[in-house]
Scaffold this active site. Structure first.
Site, PDB file in Angstrom:
ATOM      1  N   THR A  26       0.886  -1.164   0.000  1.00 55.60           N
ATOM      2  CA  THR A  26       0.000   0.000   0.000  1.00 55.60           C
ATOM      3  C   THR A  26       0.922   1.210   0.000  1.00 55.60           C
ATOM      4  OG1 THR A  26      -1.740  -1.094   1.304  1.00 55.60           O
ATOM      5  CG2 THR A  26      -1.741   1.281   1.339  1.00 55.60           C
ATOM      6  N   ARG A  68     -13.106  -7.724  -3.592  1.00 57.27           N
ATOM      7  CA  ARG A  68     -12.536  -7.643  -2.248  1.00 57.27           C
ATOM      8  C   ARG A  68     -12.117  -6.213  -1.927  1.00 57.27           C
ATOM      9  NH1 ARG A  68      -7.265  -5.950  -0.060  1.00 57.27           N
ATOM     10  NH2 ARG A  68      -7.018  -7.006   1.945  1.00 57.27           N
ATOM     11  N   GLY A 102     -10.114  -3.982   1.075  1.00 52.40           N
ATOM     12  CA  GLY A 102      -9.289  -4.066   2.268  1.00 52.40           C
ATOM     13  C   GLY A 102      -9.450  -2.855   3.157  1.00 52.40           C
ATOM     14  N   ASP A 103      -8.402  -2.559   3.902  1.00 55.15           N
ATOM     15  CA  ASP A 103      -8.462  -1.463   4.873  1.00 55.15           C
ATOM     16  C   ASP A 103      -8.300  -0.086   4.253  1.00 55.15           C
ATOM     17  OD1 ASP A 103      -5.240  -0.574   5.529  1.00 55.15           O
ATOM     18  OD2 ASP A 103      -5.592  -2.458   4.505  1.00 55.15           O
ATOM     19  N   GLY A 138      -0.273  -2.964   5.358  1.00 55.31           N
ATOM     20  CA  GLY A 138      -0.115  -4.294   5.919  1.00 55.31           C
ATOM     21  C   GLY A 138      -1.218  -5.233   5.511  1.00 55.31           C
ATOM     22  N   HIS A 139      -1.467  -6.238   6.325  1.00 58.04           N
ATOM     23  CA  HIS A 139      -2.507  -7.219   6.042  1.00 58.04           C
ATOM     24  C   HIS A 139      -3.867  -6.579   6.290  1.00 58.04           C
ATOM     25  CE1 HIS A 139      -5.006 -10.898   6.994  1.00 58.04           C
ATOM     26  NE2 HIS A 139      -4.610 -11.093   5.754  1.00 58.04           N
ATOM     27  N   GLY A 140      -4.581  -6.289   5.189  1.00 57.13           N
ATOM     28  CA  GLY A 140      -5.787  -5.473   5.260  1.00 57.13           C
ATOM     29  C   GLY A 140      -6.862  -6.003   6.171  1.00 57.13           C
TER      30      GLY A 140
END
Length: 315
Positions: free
Chosen positions: A168, A196, A198-199, A220-222
Site C-alpha cells: 500500500t 474484495r 481491504g483497509d 499491511g494485512h488489510g
C-alpha cells in the site's frame, strides 16, 4: 508551524539490491513532491494527494500503474483521503481503468455529500467529473502477471498470506497553518477475490487525520488492520497521553499478538513530530522537514540528506 510530510511504500520482504535503490528513489521523489507544496504555503491535503499520486504513477509500488492483480487477472484499486481540519473524507474502492484513484477519492470528498463510492458508482462519478479513463491493460505490468501466476501455483485461488500481501502507499502531512491530512492508495492483495475491499479506503483503518490529535496512514494485512481499526486505535493511544512511538508500538503489537497480522504505519502529531513503525520485514519510507530528507527501508537504517535550497522555507 514548520511543515512536514511523511510517505510510505507499503510493507515488503526480500527486496533485491537493485530494486531497493528504485524503491528508495520513489520514496524520496514522493516526499519531495509533497514537501514542495508545503514549502510554498500549500495545504496538507494538496501535499498528501501529490505525494500519493507520485507513487501511483511509479510501477514499483502496489498502487495505480503498479497494482497487483485479482484472481481474474484484473486491477481493482482502493484509495482514501482525509482533511483533519473538518474531518472531511473521500474514499473509493474496486476502481478500474483510472490512473490515480487518490484524485477520485478527493473528488468524492469535495464534490459529493458522501464519503465513499464503490465500483460502478465510482466509475459513473469519475465519468461525470471528467476523469480520464484508460485501458485496463495500461495498469497491468508483466511483473504483476508473473506474481499472480506464482501465487496461484503456490496457494490456490482466494488464499492470502499475511506475510506477503503488504503493499500500500500512503502519505501524512502537516502544513504551515497547523492542518493535518492523510492519503492512502492500493491495488490490494495478489489473487484477491473480485470485489474484495481491504483497509485502505476504510476511514479509521487505512488512515485518519484530526487536527486535534494527529494524522496516520497504515499498510499491511488489510483484513487484520480492518479488525482492529489500526489507524484510529493508534490515535486513541495518542489521545491517552502515549508518545508517538508508544502509540505505534501498542497498536501494531496488539494486531500482531491478537491476529498475527503484520503491518506498518506513518504518524504525525499535531505539533509536527513524526514516527515510522512496522512489524513486517521492511517498509520503504521517507520524511521531509526543516530542510532535511530522511529515508529508509530496513530496520535501523536511516539516510539523512539536505533538501534543495528552494525547499528549505521555514514558516
Amino acid at each position: 508551524m514548520n511543515p512536514v510530510v511523511v510517505v510510505h511504500g507499503g510493507g515488503a520482504s526480500n527486496i533485491t539490491k537493485d530494486r531497493k535503490e528504485c524503491v528508495r528513489q520513489g520514496m524520496v521523489k514522493a516526499a519531495t513532491a509533497g514537501y514542495k507544496i508545503l514549502a510554498q504555503g500549500g495545504s496538507a491535503v494538496d501535499a498528501v494527494e501529490e505525494a500519493v499520486t507520485t507513487l501511483e504513477n511509479d510501477p514499483e509500488f502496489n498502487a495505480g500503474c503498479g497494482s497487483v492483480l485479482n484472481t481474474n487477472g484484473d486491477v481493482e484499486m482502493d484509495a482514501s483521503i482525509m482533511d483533519g481540519k473538518d474531518l472531511s473524507v473521500g474514499a473509493v474502492s474496486a476502481v478500474r481503468c483510472i490512473a490515480n484513484p487518490i484524485k477520485l477519492a478527493r473528488l468524492v470528498m469535495e464534490k459529493t455529500p458522501h464519503c465513499f463510492l464503490t465500483d460502478q458508482g465510482a466509475a459513473q462519478f469519475a465519468a461525470a467529473m471528467g476523469v480520464p479513463q484508460i485501458p485496463g491493460e495500461q495498469l497491468i505490468t508483466e511483473k504483476n502477471k508473473k506474481r499472480l501466476e506464482k501465487e496461484k501455483l503456490e496457494k490456490g485461488a482466494h488464499k492470502s498470506d499475511c506475510k506477503k500481501n503488504l503493499g500500500t502507499v500512503g502519505a501524512v502531512a502537516l502544513d504551515c497553518k497547523g492542518n493535518l491530512a492523510y492519503a492512502t492508495s492500493t491495488g490490494g492483495t495478489v489473487n484477491k477475490m473480485v470485489g474484495r475491499v481491504g483497509d485502505t479506503p476504510c476511514i479509521g483503518s487505512g488512515g485518519y487525520a484530526d487536527n486535534d490529535i494527529g494524522a496516520i496512514s497504515t499498510t499491511g494485512h488489510g483484513e487484520s488492520i480492518l479488525k482492529v481499526n489500526l489507524a484510529r486505535l493508534t490515535l486513541f493511544h495518542l489521545e491517552q497521553g502515549k508518545t508517538l512511538e508508544e502509540a505505534a508500538d501498542l497498536s501494531l503489537g496488539y494486531m500482531k499478538s491478537r491476529l498475527k497480522g503484520l503491518g506498518g504505519l506513518i504518524l504525525i502529531s499535531k505539533t509536527g513530530d513524526w514516527v515510522v513503525k512496522w512489524t513486517s520485514a521492511s517498509m520503504p519510507w521517507a520524511a521531509a522537514k526543516d530542510g532535511k530528507l530522511h529515508s529508509g527501508i530496513d530496520l535501523e537504517e536511516t539516510t539523512i540528506t539536505d533538501l534543495p535550497c528552494s525547499l528549505k522555507t521555514v514558516f
